[in-house]
Design an enzyme around this catalytic site. Structure first.
Site, mmCIF file in Angstrom:
data_model
loop_
_atom_site.group_PDB
_atom_site.id
_atom_site.type_symbol
_atom_site.label_atom_id
_atom_site.label_comp_id
_atom_site.label_asym_id
_atom_site.label_seq_id
_atom_site.Cartn_x
_atom_site.Cartn_y
_atom_site.Cartn_z
ATOM 1 N N VAL A 96 0.861 -1.190 0.000
ATOM 2 C CA VAL A 96 0.000 0.000 0.000
ATOM 3 C C VAL A 96 0.895 1.237 0.000
ATOM 4 O O VAL A 96 1.758 1.379 0.861
ATOM 5 C CB VAL A 96 -0.941 0.017 1.228
ATOM 6 N N GLY A 109 3.744 3.932 -18.562
ATOM 7 C CA GLY A 109 3.978 2.666 -17.861
ATOM 8 C C GLY A 109 3.285 2.609 -16.511
ATOM 9 O O GLY A 109 3.588 1.747 -15.683
ATOM 10 N N GLU A 112 -2.105 -0.213 -16.764
ATOM 11 C CA GLU A 112 -1.938 -1.485 -17.460
ATOM 12 C C GLU A 112 -2.616 -1.424 -18.831
ATOM 13 O O GLU A 112 -3.415 -0.523 -19.100
ATOM 14 C CB GLU A 112 -2.606 -2.611 -16.654
ATOM 15 N N LYS A 118 -6.630 -2.363 -1.573
ATOM 16 C CA LYS A 118 -5.792 -1.665 -0.591
ATOM 17 C C LYS A 118 -6.601 -1.313 0.660
ATOM 18 O O LYS A 118 -6.106 -1.420 1.785
ATOM 19 C CB LYS A 118 -5.168 -0.418 -1.224
#
Lengths: 347, 347
Positions: free
Chosen positions: A155, A209, A212, A227
């Site tokens: 996290v 980058g 995704e 998270k």
């Protein structure tokens, strides 16, 4: 003291950054903590695996990984291709697990971490799956074996969150938290404020980058939800599955919403929230409009922040701002390094 | 395990809040940390002192202190009026030092803390004087005696700063910090933004019990400078005296300056700064105009924040916001409580 023998399970951006960080900090680790280390195993999904009890040359491993070459030539003997068999075959002190997250059940990472513990290794991961799906089991097993299961990097990258609560906020009771924990959506929202459409902002995040190829794990709020589940599971000691977190992503936010907020001097953020209530923990992930007085207002781009309320302090905000000089993988790798040191020190 | 015997040296707002917090957390301390405690001594400057090896009734002590009565009736025997003699006369495990700061040389607090260590006590303080003037001496002496010298409460109240670096940011190197560390001046600047004159803002801060009768320790930047010196001394391991910190207070800021900043969407803050340079540490305290992108911009009233740059993370900001429910003394007292737990755990 003999060197701590490291096994890297997963050797993508974070694994490589961790090995580089270990090299950069070799002298500091020795001088400040008495830690020497040696890499005895590297397991990858697509670029082979290497095992060498006498130590794999880290420079060569990094160069071969950067070139996209197989690591097999670094292996002293035939490395078992299956990670579980590899772990059983390997004498090591630390398992450094950095494989992609499995939101559904945390496998096979949880089984790999457990196997590492059973083989006498500390189990350290940047993977949220085993935290939300196997925190208690792995923590209890580690304690029984005199080893540690640690996961600071899961996290807010390497920002101290779990260690803050474990070692610094002693005797404080966590009542609630609220934060921006997914940097991809925060970057997308920042770009939309600058005028980009949602699709363009996603494409920009992908080009950097950060997002995704399939960005929905971020944009639909799954990463944020896992998270939240990890923080609730560990810090509030209440097991919570990501699927049980009411979740709304940013896909329905329109340029008009962004503009309307701006006219009020406010902006939209994907806000994670959880609080203790008399009926248990209430948690959520949802877009929220925040104003300049809010500590989350100035959290832009890939920065992240979380505010904890407790019974002993005013609201405590921990924020990591994006940095021109420290990459995301290096920051995440630092969380793993801090865990390695904690495991050795027993803190 | 027998109870830890506590001695309170100084029993003003913070000392009283600490005793109250110990009472509020009695069950948690026992259950989570195996800590039982008992108050065996209280030393005050103007309301007498009490010593009782069998334990002073904390409720009575707090009631008498709140009523401004002498604590002498709580004493089992004649308590030595001199603090040094009191410490020598007292069998205890923890000295909790909360007397007013002496910017010039940290005395007599440093001598009292040393005496406590020599008598086998952990030495825990909310007093910045001994940190900037005797950090190394007291730390080395404590280590030699198997005790601890801890002082979390000296900077940003109970917010974990020193413990963060000692126990969580393992292996990270501190390159610089920048923050708002004096809440009195921050409150005054917030009131001036709301339209008050400097004198009115000071008077309001005094009425709230935040500013002292003589506010110059805050408004001339002395309190900020001693906090900079404490952070540099401990976190950068470079002894630095407050008098060596270039220091500019807020007394020359005019309402026109505040208004001019507001017209640009900015505001003035008293900013503390230090950084490692090839020629040593460079430090300063000075008013600075900050814009909304700055993590310090939204730090208003008695809130405080500090941003650390390191070699492993993006800029890391720790902020404590003012709270309607947690008083300043209680937050500071929590720092002392966290140190007590750290001392017992050896972390």
């Amino acid at each position: 003291m003999p060197p701590f023998r490291l096994v890297f399970l997963g050797f993508g951006n974070v694994g490589q950054a961790l090995l580089q960080l270990c090299m950069d900090k070799r002298d500091e680790l020795r001088q400040s903590f008495g830690i020497e280390w040696s890499t005895v195993g590297i397991v990858t999904a697509r670029h082979g695996s290497a095992i060498d009890p006498r130590g794999i040359d880290p420079d060569r491993a990094l160069a071969m990984a950067a070139a996209g070459e197989s690591l097999a030539p670094l292996s002293r003997r035939q490395a078992p291709p299956d990670p579980l068999a590899f772990i059983h075959d390997c004498e090591a002190d630390m398992l450094l697990e950095n494989t992609p997250v499995n939101y559904a059940d945390g496998q096979p990472a949880a089984a790999h971490l457990r196997a590492g513990l059973e083989r006498g290794m500390h189990a350290i991961t940047a993977n949220k799956g085993p935290v939300v799906h196997a925190y208690r089991e792995l923590t209890v097993r580690a304690a029984a074996l005199g080893r540690r299961f640690l996961f600071e990097a899961t996290v807010m990258g390497g920002t101290p969150i779990f260690s803050l609560w474990r070692t610094a906020l002693l005797g404080a009771r966590l009542l609630s938290f609220r934060g921006i924990l997914n940097s991809t959506t925060n970057l997308i929202l920042s770009r939309m404020e600058a005028g980009a459409s949602f699709d363009d902002a996603v494409a920009q995040a992908q080009a950097l980058g950060i997002a995704e190829t399939d960005p929905r794990g971020d944009t639909q709020g799954w990463d944020a939800a896992i998270k939240v589940a990890a923080l609730v599971t560990v810090l509030m000691d209440q097991p919570l599955k990501p699927s049980a977190v009411p979740r709304q992503g940013i896909e329905n936010l329109q340029p008009e919403d962004i503009a309307a907020a701006a006219r009020q001097g406010a902006r939209w953020k994907l806000v994670c929230h959880a609080e203790q209530t008399p009926d248990g923990v209430s948690a959520s992930v949802a877009p929220q409009m925040v104003d300049p007085a809010d500590p989350l207002f100035s959290v832009m781009g890939t920065s992240a922040a979380v505010t904890f309320t407790t019974d002993v302090l005013g609201p405590l905000t921990i924020r990591e701002s994006e940095s021109p000089s420290i990459s995301g993988p290096r920051s995440t790798a630092y969380g793993l390094l801090a865990d390695m040191i904690s495991a050795v020190r027993g803190t």
